[in-house]
Write an enzyme that holds these catalytic residues in place. Sequence first.
Site, PDB file in Angstrom:
ATOM      1  N   CYS A 149      16.473 127.375 184.298  1.00  0.00           N
ATOM      2  CA  CYS A 149      17.750 126.922 184.869  1.00  0.00           C
ATOM      3  C   CYS A 149      18.919 127.426 184.025  1.00  0.00           C
ATOM      4  O   CYS A 149      19.176 126.898 182.933  1.00  0.00           O
ATOM      5  CB  CYS A 149      17.759 125.393 184.936  1.00  0.00           C
ATOM      6  N   CYS A 152      21.819 124.925 183.658  1.00  0.00           N
ATOM      7  CA  CYS A 152      21.560 123.853 182.681  1.00  0.00           C
ATOM      8  C   CYS A 152      21.637 124.360 181.248  1.00  0.00           C
ATOM      9  O   CYS A 152      22.179 123.693 180.378  1.00  0.00           O
ATOM     10  CB  CYS A 152      20.162 123.255 182.875  1.00  0.00           C
ATOM     11  N   ASP A 153      21.061 125.512 180.989  1.00  0.00           N
ATOM     12  CA  ASP A 153      20.821 125.925 179.604  1.00  0.00           C
ATOM     13  C   ASP A 153      21.642 127.115 179.118  1.00  0.00           C
ATOM     14  O   ASP A 153      21.599 127.443 177.934  1.00  0.00           O
ATOM     15  CB  ASP A 153      19.328 126.249 179.421  1.00  0.00           C
TER      16      ASP A 153
END
Length: 328
Positions: A149, A152-153
């Site tokens: 992701c 997200c990261d």
Amino acid sequence: MDFKVSFSPQKAAPAETETVPVMILGAGPAGLAAALYAARAELHPIVLTGMALGGQASTTHTIENYPGFPEGVGGAELGELFQKQAERFGARLEFDSATEVDLSRRPFRVKTYGGEYYAKALILATGASPNYLNVPGEKELTGKGVSYCATCDGWFFKGKNVAVVGGGDSALEEAIFLTRYAETVTIIHRRDALRAGAILQRRAMEHPQIRFIWDTVVTEAIGEQALRAVRVRNVKTGEERELPFDGLFIFIGNKPNTDLYRGQVEMDERGYVRTNMNMETSVPGVFAAGEVMDATFRQVITSAGMGAAAAIQAGRFLEHEEMSAEHS
Ligand code: NAP
């Protein structure tokens, strides 16, 4: 991930049968938001958590785009908060998995390792799972450099060099997104032609921070505490190399977790459950929310919103059923 619960079928409670107004399959953001709303509507929902309480979001180190947490919140922590809030209003979480679902009869029958339930309304929120490379080191380094992701990261790779595996729309879109943070993004693709659409291809090819390694597969993620390199093999020449990278983002397709419902509810050609704007599936009384039906947004906030909507609609459905029964 400390928030993940491994369910052991051997340790399941003795079989029991229970009829419930609303049953929710899955305990990711969609399932737990549905549980909160259904509980507050006094529908006494039971949530089957399945194998991954908190869903895919719980594998994310920090979630910085969920409103209300200006400093960000741990993925696992956010899942725990969702759970606590739903339970506070009476949602019941069962650490059990559905093994069989019968949507052809009402109330709907849900068999689990531990028992059997009959539900007047059902919310499908079993999410999706990323496809894995299944190479050594991948599992061990997930959350420590290996990610599925970028949204997200990506932030954690500011100024770093990352690799992206895949040649589809997701890989290219996410690679372009990652250039906001990473110094270089190297797309490693197993063929010499991309699957992604033309516009994305052009944008990626023209991007100064993006490079390509063609005809190449990743055979190992290498690192102890964190990823430091990936081993790759050229599929045409057989040549193997170790390339230093700080991050490895894998986008080789997603699979909605819909095997249980196959043939019972309408799905698209990729296996996502089809719903209308009201989260209603093709079966009256069965609703779906989150990544089990959404291949587009895939965010905690959107899944939670859909979960809430599904629960509201489930409540309306039950109310309508009750009124119809009274007048007949
Ligand atoms: P996808 O289209 O199925 O592409 C997966 C990519 O991963 C392919 O390039 C495939 O290689 C590669 N791959 C698969 N298994 C692999 C393995 N074991 N090792 C190495 N490479 C592997 O998946 P996606 O990109 O997630 O897209 C899914 C769907 O969502 C598609 O319909 C896509 O169009 C859509 N989508 C659309 C958008 C958009 O329109 N903005 C954005 C994201 C996704 P091969 O090419 O060799 O098969």
